[in-house]
Design a protein around this motif. Structure first.
Motif, PDB file in Angstrom:
ATOM      1  N   ARG A  89     -16.756   2.783  10.542  1.00  0.00           N
ATOM      2  CA  ARG A  89     -16.601   2.824  11.985  1.00  0.00           C
ATOM      3  C   ARG A  89     -16.214   4.236  12.426  1.00  0.00           C
ATOM      4  NH1 ARG A  89     -19.258  -0.923  11.386  1.00  0.00           N
ATOM      5  NH2 ARG A  89     -18.805  -3.106  11.896  1.00  0.00           N
ATOM      6  N   LYS A  90     -15.966   4.378  13.677  1.00  0.00           N
ATOM      7  CA  LYS A  90     -15.646   5.702  14.214  1.00  0.00           C
ATOM      8  C   LYS A  90     -14.352   6.247  13.638  1.00  0.00           C
ATOM      9  CE  LYS A  90     -14.819   8.161  18.558  1.00  0.00           C
ATOM     10  NZ  LYS A  90     -14.719   8.046  20.031  1.00  0.00           N
ATOM     11  N   LYS A  91     -13.396   5.354  13.403  1.00  0.00           N
ATOM     12  CA  LYS A  91     -12.077   5.800  12.969  1.00  0.00           C
ATOM     13  C   LYS A  91     -11.745   5.443  11.529  1.00  0.00           C
ATOM     14  CE  LYS A  91     -10.059   5.428  17.613  1.00  0.00           C
ATOM     15  NZ  LYS A  91      -8.953   4.827  18.414  1.00  0.00           N
ATOM     16  N   LYS A  92     -12.525   4.543  10.918  1.00  0.00           N
ATOM     17  CA  LYS A  92     -12.060   3.991   9.649  1.00  0.00           C
ATOM     18  C   LYS A  92     -13.218   3.587   8.746  1.00  0.00           C
ATOM     19  CE  LYS A  92      -9.420  -0.004   7.967  1.00  0.00           C
ATOM     20  NZ  LYS A  92      -8.716  -1.239   8.383  1.00  0.00           N
ATOM     21  N   HIS A 118       0.846  -1.186   0.000  1.00  0.00           N
ATOM     22  CA  HIS A 118       0.000   0.000   0.000  1.00  0.00           C
ATOM     23  C   HIS A 118       0.884   1.240   0.000  1.00  0.00           C
ATOM     24  CE1 HIS A 118      -3.219   2.714   0.748  1.00  0.00           C
ATOM     25  NE2 HIS A 118      -2.816   3.015   1.963  1.00  0.00           N
ATOM     26  N   PHE A 119       0.732   2.068  -1.012  1.00  0.00           N
ATOM     27  CA  PHE A 119       1.596   3.238  -1.154  1.00  0.00           C
ATOM     28  C   PHE A 119       0.952   4.496  -0.613  1.00  0.00           C
ATOM     29  CE2 PHE A 119      -0.869   2.538  -4.969  1.00  0.00           C
ATOM     30  CZ  PHE A 119      -1.368   3.769  -5.306  1.00  0.00           C
ATOM     31  N   GLY A 120      -0.227   4.378  -0.009  1.00  0.00           N
ATOM     32  CA  GLY A 120      -0.903   5.534   0.553  1.00  0.00           C
ATOM     33  C   GLY A 120      -0.617   5.684   2.039  1.00  0.00           C
ATOM     34  N   HIS A 121      -1.496   6.400   2.719  1.00  0.00           N
ATOM     35  CA  HIS A 121      -1.350   6.661   4.143  1.00  0.00           C
ATOM     36  C   HIS A 121      -2.578   6.150   4.885  1.00  0.00           C
ATOM     37  CE1 HIS A 121       1.300   9.604   2.139  1.00  0.00           C
ATOM     38  NE2 HIS A 121       2.035   9.570   3.235  1.00  0.00           N
ATOM     39  N   HIS A 122      -2.469   6.120   6.201  1.00  0.00           N
ATOM     40  CA  HIS A 122      -3.589   5.740   7.057  1.00  0.00           C
ATOM     41  C   HIS A 122      -4.174   7.000   7.696  1.00  0.00           C
ATOM     42  CE1 HIS A 122      -2.801   1.439   6.730  1.00  0.00           C
ATOM     43  NE2 HIS A 122      -1.516   1.704   6.908  1.00  0.00           N
ATOM     44  N   PHE A 123      -5.488   6.998   7.864  1.00  0.00           N
ATOM     45  CA  PHE A 123      -6.171   8.167   8.395  1.00  0.00           C
ATOM     46  C   PHE A 123      -7.127   7.760   9.518  1.00  0.00           C
ATOM     47  CE2 PHE A 123      -5.064   9.083   4.008  1.00  0.00           C
ATOM     48  CZ  PHE A 123      -4.473  10.336   4.101  1.00  0.00           C
ATOM     49  N   ASP A 124      -7.383   8.715  10.395  1.00  0.00           N
ATOM     50  CA  ASP A 124      -8.295   8.511  11.523  1.00  0.00           C
ATOM     51  C   ASP A 124      -9.495   9.436  11.340  1.00  0.00           C
ATOM     52  OD1 ASP A 124      -9.631   8.201  13.908  1.00  0.00           O
ATOM     53  OD2 ASP A 124      -7.856   8.371  15.174  1.00  0.00           O
ATOM     54  N   LEU A 125     -10.667   8.861  11.097  1.00  0.00           N
ATOM     55  CA  LEU A 125     -11.867   9.666  10.853  1.00  0.00           C
ATOM     56  C   LEU A 125     -12.330  10.424  12.084  1.00  0.00           C
ATOM     57  CD1 LEU A 125     -13.977   7.219   8.637  1.00  0.00           C
ATOM     58  CD2 LEU A 125     -12.807   9.300   7.908  1.00  0.00           C
ATOM     59  N   SER A 126     -11.890   9.999  13.274  1.00  0.00           N
ATOM     60  CA  SER A 126     -12.309  10.678  14.501  1.00  0.00           C
ATOM     61  C   SER A 126     -11.523  11.958  14.761  1.00  0.00           C
ATOM     62  CB  SER A 126     -12.160   9.731  15.698  1.00  0.00           C
ATOM     63  OG  SER A 126     -10.792   9.373  15.898  1.00  0.00           O
ATOM     64  N   LYS A 127     -10.476  12.204  13.956  1.00  0.00           N
ATOM     65  CA  LYS A 127      -9.659  13.401  14.109  1.00  0.00           C
ATOM     66  C   LYS A 127      -9.628  14.169  12.796  1.00  0.00           C
ATOM     67  CE  LYS A 127      -6.622  11.062  17.429  1.00  0.00           C
ATOM     68  NZ  LYS A 127      -5.216  10.673  17.719  1.00  0.00           N
ATOM     69  N   SER A 128      -9.544  15.485  12.895  1.00  0.00           N
ATOM     70  CA  SER A 128      -9.502  16.331  11.696  1.00  0.00           C
ATOM     71  C   SER A 128      -8.072  16.761  11.403  1.00  0.00           C
ATOM     72  CB  SER A 128     -10.387  17.572  11.882  1.00  0.00           C
ATOM     73  OG  SER A 128     -11.735  17.198  12.064  1.00  0.00           O
ATOM     74  N   ILE A 129      -7.799  17.001  10.146  1.00  0.00           N
ATOM     75  CA  ILE A 129      -6.479  17.434   9.730  1.00  0.00           C
ATOM     76  C   ILE A 129      -6.172  18.804  10.319  1.00  0.00           C
ATOM     77  CG2 ILE A 129      -7.192  18.617   7.622  1.00  0.00           C
ATOM     78  CD1 ILE A 129      -4.802  17.220   6.232  1.00  0.00           C
ATOM     79  N   SER A 130      -4.901  19.080  10.580  1.00  0.00           N
ATOM     80  CA  SER A 130      -4.517  20.331  11.220  1.00  0.00           C
ATOM     81  C   SER A 130      -4.685  21.505  10.266  1.00  0.00           C
ATOM     82  CB  SER A 130      -3.069  20.264  11.709  1.00  0.00           C
ATOM     83  OG  SER A 130      -2.182  20.112  10.613  1.00  0.00           O
ATOM     84  N   LEU A 131      -4.993  22.666  10.819  1.00  0.00           N
ATOM     85  CA  LEU A 131      -5.168  23.872  10.011  1.00  0.00           C
ATOM     86  C   LEU A 131      -3.868  24.297   9.345  1.00  0.00           C
ATOM     87  CD1 LEU A 131      -7.511  26.027  12.309  1.00  0.00           C
ATOM     88  CD2 LEU A 131      -8.124  24.723  10.263  1.00  0.00           C
ATOM     89  N   SER A 132      -2.741  24.003   9.984  1.00  0.00           N
ATOM     90  CA  SER A 132      -1.454  24.369   9.392  1.00  0.00           C
ATOM     91  C   SER A 132      -1.204  23.597   8.096  1.00  0.00           C
ATOM     92  CB  SER A 132      -0.323  24.104  10.387  1.00  0.00           C
ATOM     93  OG  SER A 132      -0.293  22.729  10.751  1.00  0.00           O
ATOM     94  N   ASP A 133      -1.619  22.340   8.062  1.00  0.00           N
ATOM     95  CA  ASP A 133      -1.460  21.559   6.834  1.00  0.00           C
ATOM     96  C   ASP A 133      -2.343  22.114   5.719  1.00  0.00           C
ATOM     97  OD1 ASP A 133       0.328  19.879   8.078  1.00  0.00           O
ATOM     98  OD2 ASP A 133      -1.180  18.391   8.630  1.00  0.00           O
ATOM     99  N   ILE A 134      -3.528  22.604   6.083  1.00  0.00           N
ATOM    100  CA  ILE A 134      -4.427  23.181   5.081  1.00  0.00           C
ATOM    101  C   ILE A 134      -3.864  24.497   4.557  1.00  0.00           C
ATOM    102  CG2 ILE A 134      -6.736  24.108   4.697  1.00  0.00           C
ATOM    103  CD1 ILE A 134      -7.778  22.164   6.774  1.00  0.00           C
ATOM    104  N   GLU A 135      -3.371  25.335   5.462  1.00  0.00           N
ATOM    105  CA  GLU A 135      -2.862  26.641   5.073  1.00  0.00           C
ATOM    106  C   GLU A 135      -1.608  26.536   4.210  1.00  0.00           C
ATOM    107  OE1 GLU A 135      -2.301  28.628   8.750  1.00  0.00           O
ATOM    108  OE2 GLU A 135      -4.448  28.988   9.107  1.00  0.00           O
ATOM    109  N   ASN A 136      -0.827  25.479   4.407  1.00  0.00           N
ATOM    110  CA  ASN A 136       0.409  25.309   3.650  1.00  0.00           C
ATOM    111  C   ASN A 136       0.221  24.503   2.368  1.00  0.00           C
ATOM    112  OD1 ASN A 136       1.882  26.698   5.641  1.00  0.00           O
ATOM    113  ND2 ASN A 136       2.185  24.814   6.825  1.00  0.00           N
ATOM    114  N   SER A 137      -1.028  24.277   1.989  1.00  0.00           N
ATOM    115  CA  SER A 137      -1.319  23.484   0.795  1.00  0.00           C
ATOM    116  C   SER A 137      -1.916  24.367  -0.294  1.00  0.00           C
ATOM    117  CB  SER A 137      -2.289  22.346   1.129  1.00  0.00           C
ATOM    118  OG  SER A 137      -1.765  21.509   2.131  1.00  0.00           O
TER     119      SER A 137
END
Length: 363
Positions: free
Chosen positions: A322-325, A132-151
């Protein structure tokens, strides 16, 4: 091979079957079924009735783009696209529910005694051996605003639609296609461009063709004529991304259109999947399906750089939220003998000796 890897765009891999440049959808189990999303293609997602689960897949797709340092183009007329991006799942190092799934398999050992032949069958495609060449994510947590602002993110809401000559009956489709073309041009995403740092443009369009896309200025703009704009837009978008380092994912409320209109949209796309939720149906109370939220259908596969067509296969799949996935699994149903046993008891039918009520087979 090492030189080729160094020249690859971040967040991409080369397909071992046809050499096509691939990106991850963000969902590991979906990547296993598709092999990833080929660059230069359009993936169509037929929404479930409430549009909840299809929106989750779109969030995975966009979140994978942010983590891979790809550029994003997010469009919607149903919700503010900035709200979609702010609620993207957060990236984590490992599978958020891997330990929970192992514990559930141990606790469900008694249930597998009936269907003992399924004990060694892998239910989840991502549990099989795969890179798997992608990443894992947690649906119960939101991405950081700094990552959004720097994209690099472009939001399209359709609020500023210019007049003039339109290819479509609804000017919103013309404006959206024009905006995507300008983004590809300004960002040097065309294949003929040679920027210093190449990247991928991920185009995410939420609920394309929903009632919010109906033109308020034209009373004769019926749903039938609206469907013509819908599949024509998908066809034009596919021609556009085919000449660029771009990949698109579109969700559409297919339940609003007739079968012919949906088939034209599928024909105009490269990959087509459908989600059928159990919520609000008789299947919601089915004990055999209690671990799932709905059926997952893979209706079309991309045949890029290939002279042969790709077959879907006869496997049945279902999805879990599920809650996270969010995950997709092969559907394995145990023999349904519980209801038959209860019916025999209700009717006073017993087999063998020692029963409370007499039967012709008792002795």
């Amino acid at each position: 091979m090492e030189k080729k890897k160094d020249n690859l765009i971040p967040g991409t891999v080369l397909s071992t079957s046809n050499g096509q440049l691939m990106v991850s959808s963000g969902v590991a189990s979906l990547d296993h079924l598709l092999g990833g999303l080929p660059v230069g293609t359009v993936a169509l997602v037929e929404e479930d009735l409430r549009g909840l689960h299809s929106k989750v897949i779109l969030k995975y797709f966009l979140a994978e783009g942010l983590v891979s340092k790809h550029s994003l183009f997010v469009a919607s007329q149903d919700v503010n696209p900035t709200y979609i991006v702010r609620n993207l799942p957060a990236v984590i190092e490992s599978d958020p529910e891997k330990n929970d799934e192992v514990a559930q398999q141990i606790n469900s050992c008694d249930k597998l005694k009936i269907a003992f032949r399924y004990q060694n069958v892998s239910k989840s495609p991502e549990s099989q051996k795969m890179s798997h060449f992608g990443h894992h994510f947690d649906l119960s947590k939101s991405i950081s605003l700094s990552d959004i602002e720097n994209s690099d993110i472009f939001y399209w809401t359709g609020q500023r639609i210019e007049g003039g000559f339109n290819t479509f009956l609804n000017p919103a489709y013309n404006d959206l296609l024009k905006s995507i073309r300008n983004k590809i041009k300004d960002g040097h995403f065309f294949l003929k461009d040679n920027p210093e740092k190449k990247t991928i443009l991920r185009i995410g369009i939420h609920s394309l063709g929903s009632p919010m896309w109906l033109s308020p200025k034209k009373s004769i703009y019926s749903l039938e004529r609206h469907s013509q704009d819908l599949h024509m837009f998908i066809f034009c978008l596919r021609a556009l991304v085919r000449s660029a380092h771009a990949v698109a994912m579109i969700t559409i409320p297919s339940y609003l259109y007739d079968e012919d209109s949906v088939n034209r949209c599928i024909h105009s796309s490269d990959i087509a999947i459908k989600l059928q939720s159990f919520s609000g149906t008789e299947l919601e109370k089915n004990q055999s399906l209690q671990d799932y939220q709905g059926f997952f259908y893979l209706t079309k596969l991309a045949a890029i750089n290939s002279l042969t067509s790709k077959h879907i296969g006869a496997e049945d799949y279902a999805f879990k939220l599920r809650k996270k996935k969010f995950s997709i699994e092969m559907l394995h149903l145990p023999p349904d003998i519980g209801d038959d046993t209860e019916k025999r008891k209700d009717k006073g039918i017993t087999l063998g000796c020692g029963g409370d009520k007499m039967h012709l087979l008792d002795f």
